[in-house]
Write a protein that holds these residues in place. Sequence first.
Motif, PDB file in Angstrom:
ATOM      1  N   MET A   1     114.515 -61.064 117.057  1.00 15.33           N
ATOM      2  CA  MET A   1     114.140 -59.694 117.352  1.00 15.33           C
ATOM      3  C   MET A   1     114.161 -59.489 118.866  1.00 15.33           C
ATOM      4  O   MET A   1     113.604 -60.265 119.623  1.00 15.33           O
ATOM      5  CB  MET A   1     112.739 -59.409 116.798  1.00 15.33           C
ATOM      6  N   ASN A   2     114.799 -58.428 119.292  1.00 13.72           N
ATOM      7  CA  ASN A   2     114.915 -58.116 120.708  1.00 13.72           C
ATOM      8  C   ASN A   2     113.749 -57.231 121.131  1.00 13.72           C
ATOM      9  O   ASN A   2     113.639 -56.098 120.683  1.00 13.72           O
ATOM     10  CB  ASN A   2     116.251 -57.421 120.970  1.00 13.72           C
ATOM     11  N   GLN A   3     112.881 -57.763 121.981  1.00  8.46           N
ATOM     12  CA  GLN A   3     111.715 -57.000 122.414  1.00  8.46           C
ATOM     13  C   GLN A   3     111.987 -56.342 123.769  1.00  8.46           C
ATOM     14  O   GLN A   3     112.619 -56.925 124.640  1.00  8.46           O
ATOM     15  CB  GLN A   3     110.490 -57.899 122.509  1.00  8.46           C
ATOM     16  N   GLU A   4     111.469 -55.129 123.928  1.00  6.49           N
ATOM     17  CA  GLU A   4     111.632 -54.378 125.163  1.00  6.49           C
ATOM     18  C   GLU A   4     110.330 -54.406 125.953  1.00  6.49           C
ATOM     19  O   GLU A   4     109.263 -54.590 125.382  1.00  6.49           O
ATOM     20  CB  GLU A   4     111.977 -52.920 124.841  1.00  6.49           C
ATOM     21  N   PRO A   5     110.419 -54.184 127.274  1.00 10.41           N
ATOM     22  CA  PRO A   5     109.170 -54.072 128.050  1.00 10.41           C
ATOM     23  C   PRO A   5     108.418 -52.805 127.651  1.00 10.41           C
ATOM     24  O   PRO A   5     109.016 -51.770 127.376  1.00 10.41           O
ATOM     25  CB  PRO A   5     109.633 -54.001 129.502  1.00 10.41           C
ATOM     26  N   LEU A   6     107.124 -52.914 127.614  1.00 12.73           N
ATOM     27  CA  LEU A   6     106.267 -51.797 127.214  1.00 12.73           C
ATOM     28  C   LEU A   6     106.315 -50.698 128.270  1.00 12.73           C
ATOM     29  O   LEU A   6     105.998 -50.940 129.434  1.00 12.73           O
ATOM     30  CB  LEU A   6     104.837 -52.293 127.027  1.00 12.73           C
ATOM     31  N   PRO A   7     106.717 -49.478 127.897  1.00 11.79           N
ATOM     32  CA  PRO A   7     106.776 -48.387 128.884  1.00 11.79           C
ATOM     33  C   PRO A   7     105.380 -48.042 129.409  1.00 11.79           C
ATOM     34  O   PRO A   7     104.446 -47.859 128.650  1.00 11.79           O
ATOM     35  CB  PRO A   7     107.346 -47.203 128.091  1.00 11.79           C
ATOM     36  N   GLY A   8     105.258 -47.981 130.714  1.00  5.39           N
ATOM     37  CA  GLY A   8     103.989 -47.626 131.339  1.00  5.39           C
ATOM     38  C   GLY A   8     103.099 -48.810 131.671  1.00  5.39           C
ATOM     39  O   GLY A   8     102.115 -48.658 132.389  1.00  5.39           O
ATOM     40  N   ALA A   9     103.418 -49.991 131.172  1.00  8.20           N
ATOM     41  CA  ALA A   9     102.568 -51.161 131.420  1.00  8.20           C
ATOM     42  C   ALA A   9     102.628 -51.580 132.882  1.00  8.20           C
ATOM     43  O   ALA A   9     101.598 -51.876 133.497  1.00  8.20           O
ATOM     44  CB  ALA A   9     102.972 -52.315 130.523  1.00  8.20           C
ATOM     45  N   SER A  10     103.829 -51.607 133.441  1.00  5.47           N
ATOM     46  CA  SER A  10     103.943 -52.006 134.847  1.00  5.47           C
ATOM     47  C   SER A  10     103.346 -50.946 135.769  1.00  5.47           C
ATOM     48  O   SER A  10     102.785 -51.273 136.814  1.00  5.47           O
ATOM     49  CB  SER A  10     105.405 -52.272 135.213  1.00  5.47           C
ATOM     50  N   ASN A  11     103.434 -49.664 135.368  1.00 10.09           N
ATOM     51  CA  ASN A  11     102.805 -48.605 136.170  1.00 10.09           C
ATOM     52  C   ASN A  11     101.289 -48.754 136.172  1.00 10.09           C
ATOM     53  O   ASN A  11     100.647 -48.561 137.207  1.00 10.09           O
ATOM     54  CB  ASN A  11     103.176 -47.227 135.628  1.00 10.09           C
ATOM     55  N   ALA A  12     100.716 -49.062 135.020  1.00 11.20           N
ATOM     56  CA  ALA A  12      99.266 -49.247 134.938  1.00 11.20           C
ATOM     57  C   ALA A  12      98.821 -50.396 135.832  1.00 11.20           C
ATOM     58  O   ALA A  12      97.816 -50.288 136.547  1.00 11.20           O
ATOM     59  CB  ALA A  12      98.847 -49.497 133.494  1.00 11.20           C
ATOM     60  N   LEU A  13      99.579 -51.481 135.822  1.00  9.88           N
ATOM     61  CA  LEU A  13      99.241 -52.631 136.659  1.00  9.88           C
ATOM     62  C   LEU A  13      99.393 -52.301 138.143  1.00  9.88           C
ATOM     63  O   LEU A  13      98.519 -52.616 138.958  1.00  9.88           O
ATOM     64  CB  LEU A  13     100.113 -53.827 136.297  1.00  9.88           C
ATOM     65  N   THR A  14     100.475 -51.632 138.501  1.00  4.57           N
ATOM     66  CA  THR A  14     100.721 -51.288 139.901  1.00  4.57           C
ATOM     67  C   THR A  14      99.650 -50.354 140.448  1.00  4.57           C
ATOM     68  O   THR A  14      99.112 -50.573 141.538  1.00  4.57           O
ATOM     69  CB  THR A  14     102.109 -50.619 140.043  1.00  4.57           C
ATOM     70  N   PHE A  15      99.317 -49.308 139.697  1.00  3.65           N
ATOM     71  CA  PHE A  15      98.299 -48.374 140.164  1.00  3.65           C
ATOM     72  C   PHE A  15      96.911 -49.010 140.167  1.00  3.65           C
ATOM     73  O   PHE A  15      96.062 -48.661 140.978  1.00  3.65           O
ATOM     74  CB  PHE A  15      98.305 -47.095 139.324  1.00  3.65           C
ATOM     75  N   GLY A  16      96.652 -49.947 139.268  1.00  2.31           N
ATOM     76  CA  GLY A  16      95.388 -50.678 139.289  1.00  2.31           C
ATOM     77  C   GLY A  16      95.246 -51.518 140.545  1.00  2.31           C
ATOM     78  O   GLY A  16      94.184 -51.558 141.169  1.00  2.31           O
ATOM     79  N   ILE A  17      96.329 -52.173 140.936  1.00  2.00           N
ATOM     80  CA  ILE A  17      96.312 -52.962 142.170  1.00  2.00           C
ATOM     81  C   ILE A  17      96.142 -52.045 143.374  1.00  2.00           C
ATOM     82  O   ILE A  17      95.358 -52.325 144.292  1.00  2.00           O
ATOM     83  CB  ILE A  17      97.598 -53.805 142.289  1.00  2.00           C
ATOM     84  N   LEU A  18      96.866 -50.930 143.388  1.00  2.00           N
ATOM     85  CA  LEU A  18      96.756 -49.984 144.501  1.00  2.00           C
ATOM     86  C   LEU A  18      95.347 -49.420 144.637  1.00  2.00           C
ATOM     87  O   LEU A  18      94.881 -49.172 145.746  1.00  2.00           O
ATOM     88  CB  LEU A  18      97.747 -48.836 144.319  1.00  2.00           C
ATOM     89  N   SER A  19      94.669 -49.217 143.518  1.00  2.00           N
ATOM     90  CA  SER A  19      93.322 -48.658 143.590  1.00  2.00           C
ATOM     91  C   SER A  19      92.362 -49.594 144.320  1.00  2.00           C
ATOM     92  O   SER A  19      91.504 -49.140 145.075  1.00  2.00           O
ATOM     93  CB  SER A  19      92.796 -48.335 142.199  1.00  2.00           C
TER      94      SER A  19
END
Length: 101
Positions: free
Chosen positions: A1-19
Motif C-alpha cells: 500500500m502506497n501511503q501519502e504524507p498527511l496534509p497539514g501535518a508538517s504545517n502544524a509542526l512548523t507553526f508549533g515550533i515557530l510559536s
Amino acid sequence: MNQEPLPGASNALTFGILSIVLVFVCCGPFAAIFSFISLSNAKKAERIHLANPGMYTGYENVKTGRILSYIGLAISLISLVLTIVYFGVIVALIAAEGGLG
C-alpha cells in the motif's frame, strides 16, 4: 500500500515550533497567533487521518505540533501577564510619588 504524507501535518509542526521560538525572539502576541494557526492545522490533519487511518503517514507530526503549540501559547500568556504586571507596577510607582498629578 502506497501511503501519502498527511496534509497539514508538517504545517502544524512548523507553526508549533515557530510559536515557541517567537516568544523568546520577538514578542508574545505573534507566538499566540502561530499557536492558533498550528492548532487549526492539527485539527484539520487529525480529521483527515481519522477518516482514512491507513492511507497517510506523519500523524506523529500532528501530535508534536499540537503539544508545541500548547506550550507556545502557555508561554505567550505568561509573558503577557508578566508584561501587564511590569507596567502596572511602574504606573503605580509613578502615581505613588505624585508624578501624575
